[in-house]
Write a protein that holds these residues in place. Structure first.
Motif, PDB file in Angstrom:
ATOM      1  N   GLU A 129       0.857  -1.188   0.000  1.00 20.29           N
ATOM      2  CA  GLU A 129       0.000   0.000   0.000  1.00 20.29           C
ATOM      3  C   GLU A 129       0.896   1.242   0.000  1.00 20.29           C
ATOM      4  O   GLU A 129       2.080   1.180   0.249  1.00 20.29           O
ATOM      5  CB  GLU A 129      -0.896   0.008   1.250  1.00 20.29           C
ATOM      6  CG  GLU A 129      -1.866  -1.176   1.319  1.00 20.29           C
ATOM      7  CD  GLU A 129      -3.060  -0.979   0.429  1.00 20.29           C
ATOM      8  OE1 GLU A 129      -3.300   0.156  -0.001  1.00 20.29           O
ATOM      9  OE2 GLU A 129      -3.746  -1.976   0.139  1.00 20.29           O
ATOM     10  N   LYS A 140      -6.429  -0.779   7.097  1.00 23.85           N
ATOM     11  CA  LYS A 140      -6.900  -0.536   5.731  1.00 23.85           C
ATOM     12  C   LYS A 140      -7.642  -1.748   5.190  1.00 23.85           C
ATOM     13  O   LYS A 140      -8.722  -1.629   4.619  1.00 23.85           O
ATOM     14  CB  LYS A 140      -5.711  -0.224   4.814  1.00 23.85           C
ATOM     15  CG  LYS A 140      -5.054   1.127   5.055  1.00 23.85           C
ATOM     16  CD  LYS A 140      -3.900   1.282   4.077  1.00 23.85           C
ATOM     17  CE  LYS A 140      -3.171   2.596   4.314  1.00 23.85           C
ATOM     18  NZ  LYS A 140      -2.019   2.746   3.403  1.00 23.85           N
ATOM     19  N   LYS A 144     -11.472  -2.337   4.118  1.00 23.50           N
ATOM     20  CA  LYS A 144     -11.822  -2.836   2.792  1.00 23.50           C
ATOM     21  C   LYS A 144     -12.795  -4.007   2.906  1.00 23.50           C
ATOM     22  O   LYS A 144     -13.797  -4.090   2.203  1.00 23.50           O
ATOM     23  CB  LYS A 144     -10.546  -3.281   2.061  1.00 23.50           C
ATOM     24  CG  LYS A 144     -10.776  -3.801   0.649  1.00 23.50           C
ATOM     25  CD  LYS A 144     -11.135  -2.668  -0.282  1.00 23.50           C
ATOM     26  CE  LYS A 144     -11.254  -3.148  -1.712  1.00 23.50           C
ATOM     27  NZ  LYS A 144     -11.675  -2.076  -2.623  1.00 23.50           N
ATOM     28  N   LYS A 145     -12.472  -4.915   3.819  1.00 23.51           N
ATOM     29  CA  LYS A 145     -13.323  -6.076   4.022  1.00 23.51           C
ATOM     30  C   LYS A 145     -14.703  -5.642   4.524  1.00 23.51           C
ATOM     31  O   LYS A 145     -15.729  -6.146   4.062  1.00 23.51           O
ATOM     32  CB  LYS A 145     -12.672  -7.027   5.024  1.00 23.51           C
ATOM     33  CG  LYS A 145     -13.403  -8.347   5.186  1.00 23.51           C
ATOM     34  CD  LYS A 145     -12.608  -9.310   6.021  1.00 23.51           C
ATOM     35  CE  LYS A 145     -13.293 -10.668   6.068  1.00 23.51           C
ATOM     36  NZ  LYS A 145     -12.519 -11.648   6.842  1.00 23.51           N
ATOM     37  N   ASP A 147     -16.148  -2.770   4.030  1.00 24.70           N
ATOM     38  CA  ASP A 147     -16.860  -2.099   2.935  1.00 24.70           C
ATOM     39  C   ASP A 147     -17.514  -3.109   1.999  1.00 24.70           C
ATOM     40  O   ASP A 147     -18.660  -2.939   1.571  1.00 24.70           O
ATOM     41  CB  ASP A 147     -15.894  -1.211   2.144  1.00 24.70           C
ATOM     42  CG  ASP A 147     -15.482   0.033   2.925  1.00 24.70           C
ATOM     43  OD1 ASP A 147     -16.175   0.354   3.909  1.00 24.70           O
ATOM     44  OD2 ASP A 147     -14.468   0.651   2.547  1.00 24.70           O
ATOM     45  N   LYS A 691      -5.917 -10.742  -3.118  1.00 21.96           N
ATOM     46  CA  LYS A 691      -6.682 -10.020  -2.096  1.00 21.96           C
ATOM     47  C   LYS A 691      -7.802 -10.885  -1.540  1.00 21.96           C
ATOM     48  O   LYS A 691      -8.105 -10.828  -0.344  1.00 21.96           O
ATOM     49  CB  LYS A 691      -7.253  -8.730  -2.684  1.00 21.96           C
ATOM     50  CG  LYS A 691      -6.247  -7.608  -2.821  1.00 21.96           C
ATOM     51  CD  LYS A 691      -6.920  -6.340  -3.309  1.00 21.96           C
ATOM     52  CE  LYS A 691      -5.935  -5.206  -3.441  1.00 21.96           C
ATOM     53  NZ  LYS A 691      -6.575  -3.955  -3.926  1.00 21.96           N
TER      54      LYS A 691
END
Length: 912
Positions: A129, A140, A144-145, A147, A691
């Motif tokens: 990142e 972060k 992300k997870k 979201d 990811k």
């Protein structure tokens, strides 16, 4: 707090060990809350993958026998060529009497033991990142997870609202169309309503065919796409114009490739798998060929004559001594189990000394298998040294032997059989720390095998002097033959191949079930989050288990007979000692999971989940006690089925991986790499796949050969940079004024291309050229020999090898003078500049591959891609970004996922 006397009123999964209280009092909750520390805000993320002992996971090659588990490769090989990947061995369900077991899908990544060293921490495995942001990487990824999960929950609400609206509109349209009892005076109004209804009906049909609606829920009438019908009609017309008569009986190849079952009407009775079934049974392992009389096992320094049965077992051990990996032979459990079985074979079948007297083998340390191992090694070397003609003849013989078993006829269509060979006798390896590793897998006889075939079909003929155990005609079974192996009592099945209709339908249903979960995921998460605080212990345990299965991708776990099986567990069968808690929110799991693979990983969890786990471990519980003592897999799946028919715990893994991948792929349009080279786009896809593995906690330890692979790739890149430097020096040889035009720095050799490395690389290039010339000479002579022409003499080879001497002399001169003379025909500055551009492009591709491969060192991309991620997502990516599907799916996988490729080949807007 409620008394334990009420325990009998609740369903309890197991009765052994100490039970939790049936109710949780408010005082208990408050006390636990006070003891809790402030959480990190990174719930649901893995911190570290622990070591996995003896994880023999070389399983990407096709199966040769009946199997209970599907194969997987533990070492991800990232190649941009069409490499051979596993097509997956057929799943086999172990029979259980009077209880229902969940047949776990084989889509959880496997890992391989690489010593005692722990693999890198979570931060080391995460994708790079921007360093400009001070926010921790873990936070972060947690965001992300979160979201992606929120998007999924909002999407679920939208889908349900859309379906409810469509349903209401449809009902209203039907009501208006059938409103025949209205007065004639209102006929104009009735006509208006009818028109409106017709228009709305069209809208309903559009809604039903939207890409985000599960295919399994679409109307039967729409099961065959209109486009497909047009294409078919066009083809028929074309055939008629050409004067071709359409055959009523398609060829085997047409049947195999042309039948699109995913567009066919759904069967009324899905439990009936076939109406007619014909096949030729199974191919047995060849009989044992005794060793030459001069090859003996030695005991206490003296030769021993073994019976054929015992000698065969001795060769199992000896053959492993010559294998690339011998770590099993050093395993004390493996050695002990082998010698126990070997001794039993000797006692039963006999062993004699040189004088013909019976001998008793009592000590494994006095056994010497070296002579047998030497013979085995020599035999293998002889096979490798076979000529091309000999190898071709051996292959032809093998193909002819296998040909009758390759295909079966299933409902009149030719289908490939996946694993028609009966596994040969050998030593059982097992996975991980299996307690029965090293035991002898005995030879399977026809008397152990049950044949499943259609009524009226010819029953396969068993080997002479033998008979089948049974012959049955079970139309609800998808296996062709079945037997029980002697190690764990597991049932092995001969199934259809991965590219068959049956296997394709199984995959299709699996991913459609995960797509259907999209509509319910928000309600399920809302309910189990609420139940995490339930005062009823059974509900709180169930909610906690659902959280761990959803967020950490744990398997549900099944009860089993520990006397006959390895003591493997899943979420519902975790015991007190399998988890340890580190405040404020870290949980370390350490247990033997599926296939006896050790699962040793630390994860961050929600504060309430941490609190619950602390409660579930509360005294007087201790080692051996069940953590979820008021829950089992059957109860959990029954609860899940109340949300959605057929929903089980294993569907969450597929949903989470596919939904995550879907969301990540949607964001790719903004990435500049999506407009780059094919190598850039493949890496872009792999980054998304990686990811998925990180966010869904699907990671593995670093493969032992990774460093060596990276070294070779690095050497290739350095070699190209050296070639680039030599080409620049040739420019100077042609035109010395270029040094002033380009600048002296342009012609300077890279600092890391040191003199010592250059000399080593030059020696490598010389050897490479010599080998190339020799192989070309041999190949040319083979062609001449095959055409019955005169072969070239050795003198011709010597003349060709003159180029090698010239290269050696050229390098020697260059190293001495520092100058490189121009090479090649029609040498010019422009030609060399063009060559440099091509070299730069090759360097960029290799550097992209190296970065991709290094990023994949802890992620089993092929496992996620084949078993977790809906293959239609990969096909859509391939179409949208113009990347050949061969870059993602090998020929085997393209056959396996033909249904996915065909069903969305013209739909770039398809969504999971």
């Amino acid at each position: 707090m409620a008394s334990d006397s009420s325990d009998d009123d609740l369903p309890i999964a197991r009765t052994n060990g100490r039970l939790s209280s049936s109710k949780i009092s408010r005082a208990q909750d408050i006390a636990l809350d006070k003891s809790m520390s402030k959480p990190s805000g990174m719930a649901g993320l893995s911190i570290r993958n622990g070591p996995v002992e003896n994880g023999e996971m070389d399983m990407d090659s096709p199966s040769t026998n009946g199997s209970k588990r599907k194969s997987r490769d533990s070492i991800t090989k990232v190649d941009y060529k069409d490499e051979s990947e596993s097509d997956g061995e057929p799943l086999a369900k172990r029979q259980r009497s009077k209880k229902v077991r969940e047949s776990d899908s084989d889509d959880e990544p496997m890992v391989k033991a690489r010593g005692k060293k722990l693999p890198p921490s979570y931060k080391e495995t995460a994708l790079p990142e921007s360093s400009s942001d001070d926010q921790p990487l873990g936070v972060k990824l947690a965001k992300k997870k979160a979201d992606i999960e929120r998007k999924g929950e909002l999407e679920a609400k939208a889908i349900r609202a859309k379906e409810a609206k469509a349903k209401a509109t449809s009902k209203k349209a039907v009501k208006n169309e059938s409103d025949d009892d209205l007065p004639l005076a209102s006929s104009k109004k009735r006509q208006s309503n009818g028109t409106t209804a017709k228009r709305k009906s069209t809208v309903v049909k559009k809604d039903e065919s939207d890409s985000d609606a599960p295919i399994s829920k679409k109307s039967k009438a729409a099961s065959a796409p209109a486009k497909g019908k047009r294409a078919s009609s066009a083809k028929d017309t074309k055939d008629v114009k050409k004067g071709k008569a359409k055959s009523k009986e398609p060829s085997d190849e047409d049947e195999e490739e042309g039948f699109e079952w995913w567009n066919a009407p759904k069967k009324e009775d899905d439990s009936i798998k076939w109406n007619t079934l014909e096949h030729n049974g199974v191919l047995f392992a060849p009989e044992y060929q005794p060793l030459p009389k001069n090859v003996k096992m030695y005991y206490d320094g003296k030769p021993v004559t073994l019976s054929p049965e015992a000698e065969e077992v001795a060769t199992f051990w000896a053959s492993m001594m010559t294998a690339a990996s011998t770590h099993h032979l050093d395993n004390p459990v493996f050695r002990k189990n082998f010698f126990t079985d070997f001794s039993d074979f000797i006692k039963k079948h006999g062993a004699k000394d040189a004088s013909g007297n019976k001998i008793d083998i009592k000590s494994f340390d006095l056994c010497d298998f070296s002579k047998i191992a030497e013979y085995w090694a020599a035999r293998n070397e002889a096979k490798k040294a076979m000529t091309k003609e000999e190898k071709a003849a051996a292959k032809a013989e093998k193909d002819a032997l296998e040909a009758p078993y390759l295909y079966c006829t299933w409902d009149g269509r030719k289908q490939k059989v996946g694993n028609f060979r009966v596994e040969p006798p050998s030593l059982f390896r097992g996975r991980g720390e299996h307690p029965k590793t090293g035991k002898v897998k005995t030879r399977v006889l026809p008397e152990q095998i049950t044949i499943n075939i259609g009524k009226g079909a010819k029953v396969p003929t068993p080997p002479a002097g033998h008979k089948w155990k049974a012959v049955q005609h079970d139309q609800k079974a998808t296996w062709l033959a079945m037997w029980q192996e002697n190690i764990n009592g597991a049932y092995k099945y001969v199934m259809l191949g991965a590219a068959s209709d049956v296997k394709g339908q199984s995959d299709f249903k699996k991913f459609e079930k995960a797509r259907e979960l999209k509509k319910h995921i928000d309600k399920i998460r809302r309910d189990y989050t609420k139940d995490l605080k339930s005062e009823v212990m059974a509900d709180r345990q169930r909610a906690t288990a659902m959280y761990l299965i959803d967020k950490l991708a744990l398997r549900a776990g099944n009860e089993k007979d520990t006397e006959n099986e390895a003591d493997t567990v899943g979420c519902c069968s975790l015991k007190y000692e399998h988890i340890s808690l580190q405040p404020p929110d870290q949980v370390t799991f350490d247990f033997l999971g599926k296939d006896s693979i050790r699962y040793n990983e630390t994860a961050r969890v929600d504060p309430q989940v941490f609190k619950n786990l602390k409660l579930f471990k509360k005294a007087p519980k201790t080692d051996g006690d069940d953590l979820f003592d008021r829950l089992n897999t059957s109860q959990l799946n029954k609860h899940l089925n109340s949300y959605m028919t057929g929903l089980t715990a294993k569907v969450f893994r597929t949903y989470n991986a596919s939904h995550t991948m879907s969301e990540l792929l949607k964001e790719l349009g903004k990435d500049p790499r999506s407009r780059g080279t094919i190598a850039d786009k493949v890496k872009l896809y792999n980054d998304c796949n990686r990811k998925v593995a990180i966010l869904c906690n699907h990671k593995r330890t670093v493969g032992a050969g990774h460093e060596q692979q990276m070294q070779k790739l690095g050497d290739r890149i350095k070699g190209l940079r050296y070639q680039k430097w030599r080409t620049k020096k040739m420019i100077l040889d042609l035109d010395s004024t270029q040094k002033k035009k380009k600048g002296a720095a342009y012609f300077v050799r890279d600092e890391d291309l040191e003199d010592e490395w250059v000399k080593e690389h030059q020696a490598f290039l010389v050897d490479e050229l010599r080998t190339k010339i020799q192989k070309k000479f041999e190949k040319d002579n083979e062609k001449l020999k095959a055409n019955k022409e005169r072969v070239m003499p050795e003198k011709e080879l010597k003349e060709r090898l003159g180029a090698v001497k010239e290269m050696e002399a050229r390098f020697k001169k260059e190293n001495k003078t520092g100058k490189v003379e121009a090479e090649g025909r029609g040498a010019s500055v422009d030609k060399y500049l063009s060559a440099i551009e091509k070299i730069d492009e090759r360097i960029r591709v290799l550097e992209t591959q190296a970065e991709d491969r290094d990023g994949n060192k802890e992620v089993a991309l092929s496992t996620s891609k084949i078993n977790y991620i809906d293959p239609r997502l990969t096909v859509v990516f391939s179409k949208k970004f113009d990347v050949p599907i061969e870059k993602f799916f090998s020929k085997t996988l393209r056959d396996k996922f033909r249904w996915a490729i065909k069903s969305v080949e013209d739909a770039e807007d398809w969504e999971f």
